[in-house]
Write a protein that holds these residues in place. Structure first.
Motif, PDB file in Angstrom:
ATOM      1  N   LEU A 125       8.562  -6.094   6.412  1.00 34.32           N
ATOM      2  CA  LEU A 125       9.438  -5.050   5.875  1.00 34.32           C
ATOM      3  C   LEU A 125       9.148  -3.630   6.356  1.00 34.32           C
ATOM      4  O   LEU A 125      10.047  -2.804   6.393  1.00 34.32           O
ATOM      5  N   CYS A 130       3.537   1.619   2.506  1.00 37.46           N
ATOM      6  CA  CYS A 130       2.762   0.421   2.154  1.00 37.46           C
ATOM      7  C   CYS A 130       1.815   0.014   3.278  1.00 37.46           C
ATOM      8  O   CYS A 130       2.209  -0.097   4.437  1.00 37.46           O
ATOM      9  N   LEU A 171       3.699 -11.811  -8.326  1.00 41.37           N
ATOM     10  CA  LEU A 171       3.786 -11.960  -6.864  1.00 41.37           C
ATOM     11  C   LEU A 171       4.072 -10.578  -6.298  1.00 41.37           C
ATOM     12  O   LEU A 171       5.201 -10.238  -5.948  1.00 41.37           O
ATOM     13  N   GLY A 173       1.473  -9.084  -4.234  1.00 40.03           N
ATOM     14  CA  GLY A 173       0.451  -8.855  -3.216  1.00 40.03           C
ATOM     15  C   GLY A 173       1.110  -8.666  -1.863  1.00 40.03           C
ATOM     16  O   GLY A 173       2.178  -8.059  -1.764  1.00 40.03           O
ATOM     17  N   ALA A 209      11.506  -6.501  -2.496  1.00 43.37           N
ATOM     18  CA  ALA A 209      11.968  -5.228  -1.946  1.00 43.37           C
ATOM     19  C   ALA A 209      13.502  -5.185  -1.953  1.00 43.37           C
ATOM     20  O   ALA A 209      14.090  -4.189  -1.548  1.00 43.37           O
ATOM     21  N   VAL A 273       7.719   3.974  -6.786  1.00 46.33           N
ATOM     22  CA  VAL A 273       6.488   4.630  -6.360  1.00 46.33           C
ATOM     23  C   VAL A 273       6.789   6.113  -6.139  1.00 46.33           C
ATOM     24  O   VAL A 273       7.775   6.468  -5.489  1.00 46.33           O
ATOM     25  N   ILE A 302       5.234   4.226 -10.411  1.00 49.01           N
ATOM     26  CA  ILE A 302       3.946   3.823  -9.832  1.00 49.01           C
ATOM     27  C   ILE A 302       3.284   4.985  -9.126  1.00 49.01           C
ATOM     28  O   ILE A 302       3.907   5.676  -8.319  1.00 49.01           O
ATOM     29  N   ASN A 305      -0.607   4.990  -4.067  1.00 46.64           N
ATOM     30  CA  ASN A 305      -1.991   4.752  -3.648  1.00 46.64           C
ATOM     31  C   ASN A 305      -2.115   5.021  -2.160  1.00 46.64           C
ATOM     32  O   ASN A 305      -1.530   4.294  -1.364  1.00 46.64           O
ATOM     33  N   TRP A 307      -3.736   5.279   1.636  1.00 48.19           N
ATOM     34  CA  TRP A 307      -4.582   4.424   2.483  1.00 48.19           C
ATOM     35  C   TRP A 307      -4.785   5.139   3.809  1.00 48.19           C
ATOM     36  O   TRP A 307      -4.049   6.088   4.134  1.00 48.19           O
TER      37      TRP A 307
HETATM   38  N1  SAH Z   1       7.475  -7.179  -1.044  1.00 48.40           N
HETATM   39  C1  SAH Z   1       7.467  -7.130  -2.471  1.00 48.40           C
HETATM   40  C2  SAH Z   1       6.102  -7.286  -3.136  1.00 48.40           C
HETATM   41  C3  SAH Z   1       4.907  -6.570  -2.564  1.00 48.40           C
HETATM   42  S1  SAH Z   1       4.481  -4.916  -2.967  1.00 48.40           S
HETATM   43  C4  SAH Z   1       8.106  -5.852  -2.922  1.00 48.40           C
HETATM   44  O1  SAH Z   1       8.365  -4.998  -2.098  1.00 48.40           O
HETATM   45  O2  SAH Z   1       8.374  -5.722  -4.104  1.00 48.40           O
HETATM   46  C5  SAH Z   1       4.256  -4.665  -4.630  1.00 48.40           C
HETATM   47  C6  SAH Z   1       4.665  -3.247  -5.053  1.00 48.40           C
HETATM   48  O3  SAH Z   1       3.763  -2.224  -4.608  1.00 48.40           O
HETATM   49  C7  SAH Z   1       6.022  -2.873  -4.504  1.00 48.40           C
HETATM   50  O4  SAH Z   1       6.779  -2.246  -5.482  1.00 48.40           O
HETATM   51  C8  SAH Z   1       5.633  -1.916  -3.411  1.00 48.40           C
HETATM   52  O5  SAH Z   1       6.695  -1.120  -3.020  1.00 48.40           O
HETATM   53  C9  SAH Z   1       4.505  -1.151  -4.052  1.00 48.40           C
HETATM   54  N2  SAH Z   1       3.689  -0.385  -3.118  1.00 48.40           N
HETATM   55  C10 SAH Z   1       3.588  -0.574  -1.794  1.00 48.40           C
HETATM   56  N3  SAH Z   1       2.756   0.342  -1.267  1.00 48.40           N
HETATM   57  C11 SAH Z   1       2.329   1.116  -2.265  1.00 48.40           C
HETATM   58  C12 SAH Z   1       1.417   2.207  -2.341  1.00 48.40           C
HETATM   59  N4  SAH Z   1       0.784   2.665  -1.269  1.00 48.40           N
HETATM   60  N5  SAH Z   1       1.197   2.760  -3.543  1.00 48.40           N
HETATM   61  C13 SAH Z   1       1.802   2.268  -4.644  1.00 48.40           C
HETATM   62  N6  SAH Z   1       2.657   1.232  -4.627  1.00 48.40           N
HETATM   63  C14 SAH Z   1       2.924   0.658  -3.458  1.00 48.40           C
END
Ligand code: SAH
Length: 361
Positions: A125, A130, A171, A173, A209, A273, A302, A305, A307
């Motif tokens: 994606l 992320c 789910l 991760g 997503a 987020v 959210i 976070n 990285w």
């Molecule tokens: N592909 C799926 C599940 C994986 S991510 C989805 O997109 O929902 C799980 C969650 O964490 C998603 O809402 C994603 O957008 C969020 N996420 C991704 N990167 C992030 C970050 N750096 N900080 C906080 N949340 C994040």
């Protein structure tokens, strides 16, 4: 199927319940009238009690145990790294039988314990915020590899009592569950199975997503809670941070969410987020309310976070609270998800492994 054969024996976790019954019939040659009972006994002992050695299953006749030992194994992939955060969050790095690596995270709270599991190694994606998005898709996990994560965590936590330590499974991760739909569906079936891991549909959340063309089907066939990673109130902003929005627009997602909520009779959780200066303005909050008015939902804000190498900054806590209040004042539920396990890169969107896609040739 993944290669996990030991002396040609099958791996228990690579069989769903129907396949296990076929195994008893064809590989073991058990008489028809005993198949269901024996399959249930084995299934319960492994999923409910954490059986590791078939010889310990003393309710089975010795000859049957010997046969099982020859034809089936209950091996699980190995943990190669375990990290514990100051806040109690635990992250396990697991090496699959094919040597790919995948992460899962346990988040203990006062009244519940959530296990966050992965559905893919890497992801296609490319969501800009992320970390997993910086790792190319390596592969879809087999349903056994999704369940392995739960079994490994249960074993690590010694979670075989009536009162579960892992109360909820998400789910959320690595990977996009709806791009690995069939395996996710089978894994959720095993999670829900009363003789298996016995999690209620309300204890499981699938996060997407927004793969719009799978949402209605998932409502009927998977039926768990749904979390939608919305993250922006307009296509313009969403497209900037989530390339998938070029394919599935917010309007499509709204229609699908209406259907999902109608079928499951549950609110959808919108994940949002908060990225400083990108999607956290008062106008964004007001536009989000307009979306929320269209189907039963709540929003989970959210904390971003960070990285290594990322270009976004988290919205300040005060600003998040302001945003949340605007939504609450409009009559909708808005919560702020506290970040957990940041110090071990175990928080949302921080998972990433070193697995690379194998070059063909
Ligand atoms: N592909 C799926 C599940 C994986 S991510 C989805 O997109 O929902 C799980 C969650 O964490 C998603 O809402 C994603 O957008 C969020 N996420 C991704 N990167 C992030 C970050 N750096 N900080 C906080 N949340 C994040």
């Amino acid at each position: 199927m993944t290669k996990s054969t030991v002396n040609q024996s099958k791996n228990f976790f690579e069989l769903n319940f129907d396949q296990l019954k076929i195994f008893f019939k064809e590989d073991i040659g058990l008489e028809q009238k005993k198949i269901s009972m024996r399959a249930t006994q084995l299934w319960q002992s492994i999923y409910k009690k954490g059986l590791k050695n078939i010889n310990d299953l003393s309710t089975l006749p010795k000859e049957l145990r010997d046969e099982l030992n020859r034809f089936i194994n209950i091996k699980k992939p190995q943990i190669i790294k375990k990290q514990k955060s100051d806040d109690g969050t635990i992250k396990w790095l697991i090496k699959l039988f094919d040597n790919n690596e995948v992460e899962c995270v346990f988040i203990p709270e006062k009244t519940r314990g959530t296990l966050c599991i992965s559905s893919q190694v890497g992801c296609t994606l490319n969501c800009r915020f992320c970390h997993t998005g910086t790792q190319r898709l390596v592969k879809n996990l087999n349903f056994s590899e999704i369940i392995d994560q739960v079994m490994i965590a249960k074993e690590e936590l010694n979670d075989w009592q009536e009162q579960k330590k892992i109360t909820n499974i998400v789910l959320m991760g690595m990977g996009e569950p709806f791009y690995n739909y069939d395996n996710v569906k089978t894994a959720v079936d095993i999670l829900k199975n009363k003789d298996g891991l016995n999690y209620g549909t309300k204890k499981i959340t699938v996060s997407t997503a927004g793969i719009a063309d799978k949402i209605a089907l998932a409502a009927k066939e998977i039926g768990t809670y749904l979390a939608l990673s919305l993250h922006a109130p307009t296509d313009e902003i969403r497209e900037l941070i989530m390339p998938i929005n070029k394919k599935f627009k917010i309007k499509d997602l709204i229609e699908q969410c209406k259907t999902y909520a109608k079928i499951t009779k549950e609110k959808i959780t919108l994940e949002y987020v908060m990225l400083r200066g990108i999607n956290d303005s008062e106008i964004c909050a007001k536009l989000l309310i307009k979306i929320m008015a269209q189907f039963p939902c709540k929003v989970n804000l959210i904390e971003f976070n960070p990285w290594p190498g990322v270009n976004y900054l988290p919205t300040e806590r005060k600003e998040m609270e302001k945003f949340s209040e605007i939504i609450q004042k409009a009559g909708y539920i808005s919560t702020i998800r506290r970040s957990r396990g940041q110090d071990i890169l175990g928080a949302c969107g921080q998972l990433r492994t070193e697995s690379l896609r194998k070059k063909i040739n």
